[in-house]
Design a protein around this motif. Structure first.
Motif, PDB file in Angstrom:
ATOM      1  N   GLN A  57       0.903  -1.339  -0.029  1.00  0.00           N
ATOM      2  CA  GLN A  57       0.163   0.037   0.084  1.00  0.00           C
ATOM      3  C   GLN A  57       0.923   1.198   0.025  1.00  0.00           C
ATOM      4  N   SER A  58       0.424   2.305  -0.915  1.00  0.00           N
ATOM      5  CA  SER A  58       1.351   3.435  -0.875  1.00  0.00           C
ATOM      6  C   SER A  58       1.065   4.246   0.344  1.00  0.00           C
ATOM      7  N   MET A  59       2.185   4.865   0.594  1.00  0.00           N
ATOM      8  CA  MET A  59       1.912   5.872   1.936  1.00  0.00           C
ATOM      9  C   MET A  59       1.838   7.049   1.447  1.00  0.00           C
ATOM     10  N   LEU A  60       1.511   7.449   0.252  1.00  0.00           N
ATOM     11  CA  LEU A  60       1.145   8.786  -0.063  1.00  0.00           C
ATOM     12  C   LEU A  60      -0.219   9.078  -0.103  1.00  0.00           C
ATOM     13  N   ILE A  61      -0.697  10.256   0.292  1.00  0.00           N
ATOM     14  CA  ILE A  61      -1.970  10.953   0.086  1.00  0.00           C
ATOM     15  C   ILE A  61      -1.778  12.067  -0.914  1.00  0.00           C
ATOM     16  N   GLY A  62      -2.399  12.107  -1.943  1.00  0.00           N
ATOM     17  CA  GLY A  62      -2.535  13.209  -2.747  1.00  0.00           C
ATOM     18  C   GLY A  62      -3.241  14.580  -2.240  1.00  0.00           C
ATOM     19  N   VAL A  63      -2.906  15.692  -2.308  1.00  0.00           N
ATOM     20  CA  VAL A  63      -3.557  16.668  -1.769  1.00  0.00           C
ATOM     21  C   VAL A  63      -3.575  17.829  -2.966  1.00  0.00           C
ATOM     22  N   ILE A  64      -4.682  18.062  -3.517  1.00  0.00           N
ATOM     23  CA  ILE A  64      -4.868  19.034  -4.807  1.00  0.00           C
ATOM     24  C   ILE A  64      -5.356  20.342  -4.002  1.00  0.00           C
ATOM     25  N   LEU A  95      -1.351  21.610  -7.701  1.00  0.00           N
ATOM     26  CA  LEU A  95      -2.015  22.793  -7.673  1.00  0.00           C
ATOM     27  C   LEU A  95      -2.770  23.006  -8.738  1.00  0.00           C
ATOM     28  N   SER A  96      -4.099  23.321  -8.708  1.00  0.00           N
ATOM     29  CA  SER A  96      -5.172  23.067  -9.938  1.00  0.00           C
ATOM     30  C   SER A  96      -5.264  24.586 -10.405  1.00  0.00           C
ATOM     31  N   ARG A  97      -4.894  25.712 -10.001  1.00  0.00           N
ATOM     32  CA  ARG A  97      -4.810  26.939 -10.350  1.00  0.00           C
ATOM     33  C   ARG A  97      -6.334  27.357 -10.395  1.00  0.00           C
ATOM     34  N   ASN A  98      -7.239  26.795 -10.114  1.00  0.00           N
ATOM     35  CA  ASN A  98      -8.703  27.162  -9.979  1.00  0.00           C
ATOM     36  C   ASN A  98      -8.979  26.738 -11.728  1.00  0.00           C
ATOM     37  N   ASN A  99      -8.486  25.875 -12.093  1.00  0.00           N
ATOM     38  CA  ASN A  99      -8.954  25.456 -13.668  1.00  0.00           C
ATOM     39  C   ASN A  99      -9.241  24.061 -13.534  1.00  0.00           C
ATOM     40  N   LYS A 100     -10.400  23.863 -14.063  1.00  0.00           N
ATOM     41  CA  LYS A 100     -11.079  22.554 -14.167  1.00  0.00           C
ATOM     42  C   LYS A 100     -10.132  21.597 -14.675  1.00  0.00           C
ATOM     43  N   LEU A 101      -9.629  21.864 -16.052  1.00  0.00           N
ATOM     44  CA  LEU A 101      -8.751  20.961 -16.871  1.00  0.00           C
ATOM     45  C   LEU A 101      -7.448  20.626 -16.227  1.00  0.00           C
ATOM     46  N   VAL A 102      -6.963  21.750 -15.467  1.00  0.00           N
ATOM     47  CA  VAL A 102      -5.605  21.408 -14.841  1.00  0.00           C
ATOM     48  C   VAL A 102      -6.174  20.528 -13.647  1.00  0.00           C
TER      49      VAL A 102
END
Length: 735
Positions: A57-64, A95-102
């Motif tokens: 199991q990966s011990m990484l948690i993605g935070v966007i 970082l999503s830059r408030n952009n849906k595609l990003v």
């Protein structure tokens, strides 16, 4: 980087032996010391990556996040990173830059890294669609947004500002403000519930601007609104950055009479006197709830149920520090205990002097000096001091001596002022026979402090478990406290990283007594019963005293005769643990003075029977400036001063300070204080038939004197308890 093979080679043992030591499967002290020494020399640490591979199991948690320029997102990330680290995870930040595609690409990047879960903090339209489709339920995920997306299938947190916004509009309405402008991001101005509140107060106006959350657009939007609506009366800004831009535009235009309310996490330093109020959601609270749900999804996938959790914003208005000050002249004089809270009020009183015009003079005394002074002045009807600090145990005797002004009329005239103190403190700190004589001033909550890294050290944990068969955790009982103190004392454990297990006060003083009382009560014993009879002489009291005396084997030989002395020693890093009142603990977290700052653990005292401490401010009955002194007293202990007093090194008994989300770096333990007050007990004063000033001698002289005799080996614990029973009994019935 050293490997387990390197450790085995350096220690001259097999790989299996190293593994057994790491997993606590051997009691061979000679082998344990060889392996631990090799680990220390090689700076070996168990391989977290290897462990994660073992459990597949990966011990990484993605935070966007939209960005980390916003303080709220940076604070959220800081809290998440700190808490997942404690659980053995790391974070992958996108970082999503408030952009849906990003945002969609960020989700894909996280999935490519095989993260254990994804936390998406989103402001985009249709937020969560990409997350829901991308993970397809296979990867635990949670969406955090300010929009109520009822059809989202995964875990989500909805940040709701409606109730806080309604309170802001009610405040505007009370002030006859109806032309309110909104400068916000699209997501808020598409919220029907939010807009319905707005239109219910501003039905004839629609003063709105949709902007991105940045200073520049906030600046531009205010110019445009002010030009189009020159009679605008107030602004509600959708973020800290928008609010900053609005304030800069107002400064450019020379506009000073338009209040600005912002949607941002409250920060007294930033907001006091700058914004009218904040619509605030603490990011620490958001992070805690997000991690609670995501970790449950990761670690309990078969039983986890997706939930929607709403976090309501709070309307936070910081009162002006100058509120309540009345113009006057002359001079007031106060007798104060030499402590950080007294000094902080002295510094803060400069504001009072500047606005009021009355000079405030403070004279500082040590504990016994101040007690004797107040009784002497009372006996002489001396008017030299207009007011004074009182230990909460002095209140009864000083009132009976006739030197304390009754404040009942003060309470009747200002009923709202007394709302907001910590529950119960007004009675314990200021009342006698149902009448008010003093105002709560200095907090007194006992806390166990410890050096956090010592308790988190894997090698020390293994060693403690082998020696005592217990986990190395902050102690919950006084027996555990002494085991840990022994373990961290060099004299008893040459492997200890610190010299002493604990720092404690000593000598014939009130501080020694207080330390003993928390033991006595935890052992289910008392000095007096509910009828005032002396009931100290029993086996529980003896056991409590024996445990207390044993603790001194694990202390230094230095004469620590005050809480300041104890805090100073602990700050050097010489001891593993100490117990202090919160009002005396500020310096231990000061990086410029303390070696343990940033490495502090804190919890309830063992036995959960803390001794209520603290101080009040009262007025001299014989003062010739009673009305002016009352005004200063009201201002000193007012809600508007709870934060500045604490910032200057003091403390407060106002509940508002302890529920604020900011200032936790100053006092990380402040969230614990309200719980401690629920457990704290006040020292009972004896009903003596002699001079009232002798009451407190029970705690300042009699009890610590007998304890000191036991420490010096002159008597044993049983004799000390019997002596105290007889002495207290004779004091009560003496005529």
């Amino acid at each position: 980087m050293a490997t387990i093979k390197d450790v085995a080679k350096c220690a001259g043992v097999s790989l299996g032996t190293v593994s057994n030591v790491l997993n606590g499967k051997t009691n061979n002290e000679e082998l344990i010391q060889r392996v631990e020494k090799a680990m220390e020399e090689l700076s070996y640490r168990p391989d977290a990556v290897a462990r994660s591979l073992k459990v597949t199991q990966s011990m990484l948690i993605g935070v966007i996040l939209p960005d980390i320029q916003h303080k709220e997102y940076a604070d959220f990330l800081h809290e998440v990173e700190h808490r997942v680290k404690e659980k053995g995870y790391s974070v992958l930040v996108k970082l999503s830059r408030n952009n849906k595609l990003v945002e969609k690409k960020c989700i894909e990047a996280c999935l490519q890294q095989s993260v254990a879960g994804i936390i998406l903090y989103s402001n985009t339209t249709g937020c969560g669609d990409s997350l829901s489709r991308g993970t397809n339920g296979a990867t635990p995920n949670i969406l955090i947004s300010k929009r109520d997306i009822s059809n989202y299938l995964g875990d989500r947190i909805f940040l709701s500002y409606e109730k806080a916004f309604e309170k802001a509009m009610i405040e505007f309405h009370r002030k006859d403000i109806s032309k309110v402008g909104l400068i916000m991001e699209k997501e808020m101005l598409q919220n029907k519930d939010f807009l319905n509140i707005y239109y219910s107060f501003c039905s004839s106006q629609e003063i709105q601007k949709v902007v991105e959350s940045c200073q520049e657009q906030g600046y531009q939007a205010f110019f445009e609104l002010y030009t189009a609506y020159p009679h605008i009366q107030a602004i509600v800004a959708g973020s800290h950055l928008i609010g900053t831009g609005v304030k800069k535009a107002m400064e450019t235009l020379g506009v000073t009479n338009i209040p600005v309310v912002t949607m941002k996490e409250s920060s007294w330093i930033e907001d006091a006197g700058y914004y009218e109020a904040q619509l605030s959601i603490p990011q620490k609270k958001v992070a805690q709830e997000a991690l609670k749900q995501i970790l449950d999804g990761i670690e309990r996938p078969n039983v986890h149920e997706s939930k929607t959790h709403m976090i309501q914003g709070e309307y936070d208005r910081v009162p002006s520090i100058e509120s309540g000050i009345k113009k006057n002249s002359g001079e007031l004089r106060f007798a104060m205990f030499e402590c950080s809270s007294g000094r902080s009020l002295q510094m803060l009183s400069q504001i009072y002097e500047k606005v009021c015009g009355k000079k405030i003079v403070f004279e500082f005394f040590k504990y016994r000096e101040l007690e004797e002074l107040l009784y002497d002045n009372s006996n002489k009807n001396d008017s030299y001091f207009d007011g004074f600090m009182m230990d909460i145990t002095w209140l009864e005797g000083l009132i009976e001596s006739g030197g304390v002004e009754n404040l009942d009329s003060f309470r009747e005239e200002n009923p709202e002022y007394f709302h907001g103190f910590i529950d119960g403190v007004l009675k314990d700190y200021g009342m006698y026979v149902e009448s008010l004589y003093a105002i709560p001033f200095v907090s007194g909550a006992q806390i166990l402090f410890y050096q956090k890294d010592l308790f988190e050290n894997k090698n020390l944990q293994f060693r403690f478990k082998r020696l005592y068969g217990e986990e190395l955790l902050p102690p919950k009982t006084w027996t555990q406290f002494n085991l840990i103190a022994e373990f961290f004392t060099k004299e008893y454990n040459d492997q200890s990283p610190v010299k002493y297990g604990v720092s404690l006060p000593k000598g014939e003083n009130i501080f020694t007594t207080i330390s003993f009382l928390s033991h006595l009560w935890a052992y289910d014993s008392e000095i007096f019963d509910e009828k005032g009879r002396v009931v100290l002489n029993n086996s529980n009291s003896v056991a409590a005293l024996k445990n207390f005396i044993a603790s001194y084997q694990y202390t230094s030989d230095k004469p620590l005769t005050s809480w300041n002395d104890v805090a100073d020693e602990f700050s050097t890093g010489a001891s593993a643990m100490t117990i202090l009142y919160d009002s005396d603990a500020g310096g231990i977290n000061n990086y410029t003075k303390s070696k343990v700052a940033g490495n502090l653990g804190y919890t309830l005292v063992p036995g959960c029977c803390p001794v209520l401490g603290g101080w009040s401010l009262g007025l001299n009955r014989y003062s010739k400036n009673l009305e002016d002194a009352k005004n200063f007293l009201l201002w000193s202990c007012g809600n508007q001063n709870c934060v500045p007093l604490s910032l200057l090194g003091g403390s407060t008994l106002r509940k508002a300070f302890y529920v604020r989300s900011d200032l936790e770096k100053l006092e990380p333990w402040k969230a614990l204080i309200l719980k401690i007050y629920q457990q704290s007990k006040k020292r009972v004063m004896p009903e003596i038939l002699d001079e009232s000033r002798l009451k407190n001698n029970l705690y300042t002289k009699l009890i610590p004197s007998e304890i000191e005799k036991v420490i010096q080996g002159k008597i044993n614990e049983e004799q000390a308890i019997m002596n105290l029973q007889d002495i207290i009994q004779s004091m009560i019935w003496r005529i």
